[in-house]
Design a protein around this motif. Sequence first.
Motif, mmCIF file in Angstrom:
data_model
loop_
_atom_site.group_PDB
_atom_site.id
_atom_site.type_symbol
_atom_site.label_atom_id
_atom_site.label_comp_id
_atom_site.label_asym_id
_atom_site.label_seq_id
_atom_site.Cartn_x
_atom_site.Cartn_y
_atom_site.Cartn_z
ATOM 1 N N MET A 14 -6.182 -4.951 -9.186
ATOM 2 C CA MET A 14 -7.164 -6.000 -8.895
ATOM 3 C C MET A 14 -8.448 -5.842 -9.702
ATOM 4 O O MET A 14 -8.989 -6.808 -10.240
ATOM 5 N N ASP A 33 -13.931 3.731 -12.737
ATOM 6 C CA ASP A 33 -12.803 4.384 -12.046
ATOM 7 C C ASP A 33 -12.985 5.889 -12.149
ATOM 8 O O ASP A 33 -14.021 6.377 -12.651
ATOM 9 N N GLU A 93 -6.760 1.163 -0.676
ATOM 10 C CA GLU A 93 -6.925 0.660 0.702
ATOM 11 C C GLU A 93 -6.837 1.814 1.717
ATOM 12 O O GLU A 93 -5.941 1.873 2.554
ATOM 13 N N LYS A 98 -12.843 4.694 0.940
ATOM 14 C CA LYS A 98 -13.875 3.642 0.915
ATOM 15 C C LYS A 98 -15.195 4.216 1.475
ATOM 16 O O LYS A 98 -16.268 4.012 0.907
ATOM 17 N N GLU A 101 -16.950 6.314 -1.007
ATOM 18 C CA GLU A 101 -17.489 5.518 -2.112
ATOM 19 C C GLU A 101 -18.794 4.804 -1.701
ATOM 20 O O GLU A 101 -19.777 4.797 -2.441
ATOM 21 N N ASN A 118 -13.369 -6.117 -1.757
ATOM 22 C CA ASN A 118 -12.047 -6.722 -1.951
ATOM 23 C C ASN A 118 -10.998 -5.866 -1.257
ATOM 24 O O ASN A 118 -10.144 -5.274 -1.894
ATOM 25 N N SER A 120 -7.833 -5.501 1.575
ATOM 26 C CA SER A 120 -6.761 -6.379 2.066
ATOM 27 C C SER A 120 -6.860 -6.547 3.576
ATOM 28 O O SER A 120 -6.545 -7.608 4.100
#
Length: 284
Positions: A14, A33, A93, A98, A101, A118, A120
Amino acid sequence: MNIRTVAIIGAGVMGSDTALDIACYGYNVILKDLNTEILKEAEERIKQSFRMIKMMKKELCELKQEDVLPHIVFQTDYKGFENVDIVIENIVEVWESKKAEYKRLKEVCKPETLFAVNTSCISITKIGSLLPDTSKVIGTHFMNPVPMKKMVEVIRGFHTSQDTEDRITDFLKSLGKNPVVVNDCPGFVSNRLSHLFMNEAAFLVQDQVASPSQIDMIFKQGFGHKMGPLETADLIGLDTVVNSLNILYESFQDNKFRCCPLLKKMVDAGLLGKKSGKGFYDYK
Ligand code: NAD
């Protein structure tokens, strides 16, 4: 605030396509990244996608690679994040990843930065709780492949402000997107629905009721969808589908989201779908 610089975190399926899509419309993009190897793969993927965009999108057919690619800076650190207007986060995901981060992002971004998530399935409200100003956090669920799909599901978290919603929807419209704003819940509208189809299709394969191509054909020709559930799962990445189903199951405590064992087994065997060259179908 004029949007000039957008940071994309995560240069996978994505993130790389989203970076390209945004750069095509003249914005400066930082694509971050974990290491340079992943970034090199992302650059190759971006070059491939650019060729596809030029063929498929009339309004961008005149664009040259040398006009677009310099708008994307590939990096593994947070250089320049103090000037970022929007962060679009596209990492794996997995809640713990997350969380780590966002802990870092809140230290390096300016207070005005908007955070577009973004994910899911993870709740936007829950992600918002990781940042000092939750009113600036919103979900932007882009569809795959990003440059080809106009619809973006925009998710309002519990504290998302009207100002954030307006700025993000204006930004998306400037990319030729059609934002559809919904309220927060795990999986939102698209994934709460689509993961039921993908999971049940995997159970049908596991139970040897039909082959993947038969299942997809029935779905497409019987119901008029462009892609079948197993083609879609392969395109998304089976690892991402399994992670999302686990989140849906935990969130709703509902057996209907119990991940099909075959999906887990395929991920353990390295069959991740299109990105690994093999999933329910062969891509090599
Ligand atoms: P992916 O596995 O292809 O890419 C994830 C990337 O994030 C990897 O390159 C990984 O190295 C990187 N990453 C992990 N931690 C990082 C960090 N701390 N900093 C920078 N990079 C980091 O996954 P994807 O399919 O691109 O999915 C990304 C997100 O988008 C997920 O939350 C997923 O649920 C969501 N999403 C996926 C799809 C889809 O069709 N694949 C569609 C909509 C939303």
